[in-house]
Write a protein that holds these residues in place. Structure first.
Motif, short mmCIF file in Angstrom:
data_model
loop_
_atom_site.label_atom_id
_atom_site.label_comp_id
_atom_site.label_asym_id
_atom_site.label_seq_id
_atom_site.Cartn_x
_atom_site.Cartn_y
_atom_site.Cartn_z
N ILE A 115 0.84 -1.20 0.00
CA ILE A 115 0.00 0.00 0.00
C ILE A 115 0.87 1.25 0.00
O ILE A 115 0.63 2.21 -0.75
CB ILE A 115 -0.93 0.01 1.24
CG1 ILE A 115 -1.98 -1.09 1.12
CG2 ILE A 115 -1.60 1.37 1.39
CD1 ILE A 115 -3.05 -0.86 0.09
N ILE B 140 1.10 4.11 -3.00
CA ILE B 140 0.89 5.54 -2.76
C ILE B 140 2.07 6.35 -3.28
O ILE B 140 1.89 7.44 -3.85
CB ILE B 140 0.66 5.80 -1.26
CG1 ILE B 140 -0.67 5.17 -0.82
CG2 ILE B 140 0.67 7.29 -0.94
CD1 ILE B 140 -0.88 5.15 0.68
N LEU C 80 -2.54 9.23 -6.23
CA LEU C 80 -2.70 8.97 -4.80
C LEU C 80 -1.91 9.95 -3.94
O LEU C 80 -1.81 9.76 -2.73
CB LEU C 80 -2.27 7.53 -4.47
CG LEU C 80 -3.01 6.41 -5.21
CD1 LEU C 80 -2.55 5.05 -4.72
CD2 LEU C 80 -4.52 6.53 -5.06
N TYR D 172 -4.48 9.78 1.17
CA TYR D 172 -3.53 8.69 0.99
C TYR D 172 -2.21 8.97 1.72
O TYR D 172 -1.48 8.04 2.06
CB TYR D 172 -3.31 8.42 -0.49
CG TYR D 172 -4.55 7.85 -1.14
CD1 TYR D 172 -4.97 6.55 -0.84
CD2 TYR D 172 -5.33 8.61 -2.00
CE1 TYR D 172 -6.13 6.03 -1.40
CE2 TYR D 172 -6.49 8.09 -2.57
CZ TYR D 172 -6.88 6.80 -2.27
OH TYR D 172 -8.04 6.29 -2.81
N LEU E 219 -3.13 7.57 4.95
CA LEU E 219 -3.21 6.12 4.83
C LEU E 219 -1.81 5.50 4.80
O LEU E 219 -1.57 4.44 5.39
CB LEU E 219 -3.98 5.74 3.56
CG LEU E 219 -4.12 4.24 3.28
CD1 LEU E 219 -4.78 3.52 4.45
CD2 LEU E 219 -4.91 4.02 1.99
N GLY E 220 -0.87 6.17 4.14
CA GLY E 220 0.51 5.70 4.13
C GLY E 220 1.11 5.69 5.52
O GLY E 220 1.81 4.74 5.91
N THR F 121 -15.50 5.09 0.46
CA THR F 121 -14.30 5.61 1.13
C THR F 121 -14.51 5.72 2.63
O THR F 121 -13.67 5.29 3.43
CB THR F 121 -13.92 6.98 0.55
OG1 THR F 121 -13.71 6.86 -0.85
CG2 THR F 121 -12.65 7.51 1.20
N TYR G 154 -8.88 -1.16 2.82
CA TYR G 154 -8.73 0.09 2.07
C TYR G 154 -8.57 -0.10 0.57
O TYR G 154 -8.79 0.82 -0.20
CB TYR G 154 -7.53 0.88 2.62
CG TYR G 154 -7.86 1.66 3.87
CD1 TYR G 154 -8.69 2.78 3.81
CD2 TYR G 154 -7.36 1.28 5.11
CE1 TYR G 154 -9.01 3.49 4.95
CE2 TYR G 154 -7.67 1.99 6.26
CZ TYR G 154 -8.49 3.10 6.17
OH TYR G 154 -8.81 3.81 7.31
N SER G 155 -8.16 -1.30 0.14
CA SER G 155 -7.92 -1.50 -1.30
C SER G 155 -9.00 -2.31 -1.99
O SER G 155 -9.09 -2.31 -3.22
CB SER G 155 -6.57 -2.19 -1.51
OG SER G 155 -6.57 -3.48 -0.95
N ASN H 159 -11.40 0.01 -3.84
CA ASN H 159 -10.81 1.28 -4.28
C ASN H 159 -10.05 1.05 -5.59
O ASN H 159 -8.93 0.53 -5.59
CB ASN H 159 -9.87 1.81 -3.20
CG ASN H 159 -9.43 3.24 -3.47
OD1 ASN H 159 -9.12 3.59 -4.59
ND2 ASN H 159 -9.43 4.05 -2.43
N ASP I 19 -8.53 3.09 -7.57
CA ASP I 19 -7.27 3.84 -7.67
C ASP I 19 -6.13 3.06 -7.01
O ASP I 19 -5.02 2.95 -7.56
CB ASP I 19 -7.40 5.22 -7.03
CG ASP I 19 -8.33 6.13 -7.81
OD1 ASP I 19 -8.47 5.92 -9.03
OD2 ASP I 19 -8.92 7.05 -7.20
N VAL I 20 -6.39 2.53 -5.80
CA VAL I 20 -5.38 1.75 -5.10
C VAL I 20 -5.10 0.45 -5.84
O VAL I 20 -3.94 0.02 -5.97
CB VAL I 20 -5.82 1.46 -3.65
CG1 VAL I 20 -4.82 0.54 -2.95
CG2 VAL I 20 -5.95 2.76 -2.86
#
Length: 315
Positions: A48, A52, A58, A63, A66-67, A243, A293-294, A297, A299-300
């Motif tokens: 992850i 990012i 991201l 994000y 999130l990172g 989200t 989270y993924s 999603n 985008d992720v």
């Protein structure tokens, strides 16, 4: 209490951690399962983090936080699981007094940052959905870094306070901890001096560390839900709820286990339930966070495909 213990302070120089199972035959099974969980957790969270970093789409506040959460998850499981695996390999269940307090400090440091970071992420969603016109100005890079730095500073103060308070207690036996890592409730049970002040401190700081963040998170999401329901586009509502739903799932697991572990003042009986909650808090939750989270999603998911294949996903 023994007079010598009263004058010399801590008589116990090491603790015995019983671990997850007391049957030696189950040791190899536990080792394999938790080694696998550790590798999956570290691999998932670092993936992850890599996604990012490599995907420009991201590079947003959500994000960025999130990172940071991924880094905390790796740290949290690393503080507890590798030492447990080492004890299983060596068949040595003891942990020195200093190492026990060090583990306690770092665990509460990382968990404390988690508390505040989840609150910051809720505030970020509130600004993004309810104050979109001023979002970029209110959540610029300087603000993001300040929020993360303040989270670390507050968590450090909390962890140091508990560690110093524990260090003032006397431990003169028994020294057996019915758990797989050192934590406050289990150490309270072993102290041969009064822990009333420590328990009140745990309760008071718990209100600040958990109660206040939960109130802020709930307040933020009340405004978010009201704003999302006003979105006319069904696709827009779905994306916003997706989200927010991921974040609320993580919040529910994290605070639910925290409340059960630390807000039970007066309960002195150690049980296997504590071990189960410990596993959920230190192993299962960090392992599930990347998936939560993924999973929904795109985008992720696209960024992860790029990380693993080296090919940029088609837009």
């Amino acid at each position: 209490m023994d007079p010598e213990s009263r004058t010399n302070g801590t008589a116990v120089t090491e603790f015995i951690l019983l671990g997850l199972v007391e049957t030696p035959e189950l040791g190899p099974v536990v080792f394999v399962v938790f080694l696998f969980a550790y590798l999956v957790t570290v691999g998932g969270n670092l993936s992850i983090l890599a996604a990012i970093l490599v995907e420009p789409k991201l590079h947003t506040p959500m994000y960025f936080f999130l990172g940071n959460l991924s880094v905390l998850d790796v740290g949290c499981i690393t503080v507890t699981v590798p030492s447990m695996l080492a004890r299983l390999l060596s068949h040595k269940h003891t942990i020195p007094y200093g190492a026990c307090l060090t583990q306690l400090f770092f665990f509460h440091q990382l968990a404390g940052v988690d508390c505040f970071l989840l609150t910051v992420m809720a505030y970020d969603r509130f600004l993004a959905i309810c104050r979109p016109l001023t979002y970029r100005a209110r959540m610029n890079q300087a603000v993001q870094r300040i929020l993360v730095a303040v989270s670390w500073a507050l968590a450090f103060t909390n962890a140091l306070t508990h560690t110093v308070a524990i260090a003032t207690l006397n431990f003169c036996g028994p020294s057996v901890i019915n758990h797989f890592y050192c934590d406050l409730p289990q150490l309270f049970q072993l102290s041969c001096s009064s822990t009333q002040l420590n328990e009140l401190l745990l309760f008071g700081l718990g209100i600040l560390m958990a109660g206040a963040p939960v109130i802020l998170i709930v307040t933020s999401y009340i405004h978010v839900v009201a704003a999302v329901l006003r979105i006319r586009s069904a696709e827009g509502r779905k994306k916003a709820f997706s989200t927010c739903g991921s974040h609320l799932t993580v919040v529910g697991i994290f605070y639910g286990t925290g409340v059960f572990s630390y807000m039970r003042l007066g309960s002195v009986e150690a049980s296997d339930k504590d071990k189960g909650i410990g596993i959920l808090n230190t192993v299962i939750s960090p392992m599930l966070n990347p998936l939560i989270y993924s999973l929904r999603n795109p985008d992720v998911q696209g960024a992860l495909r790029q990380v693993f294949t080296g090919k940029r996903a088609l837009v």
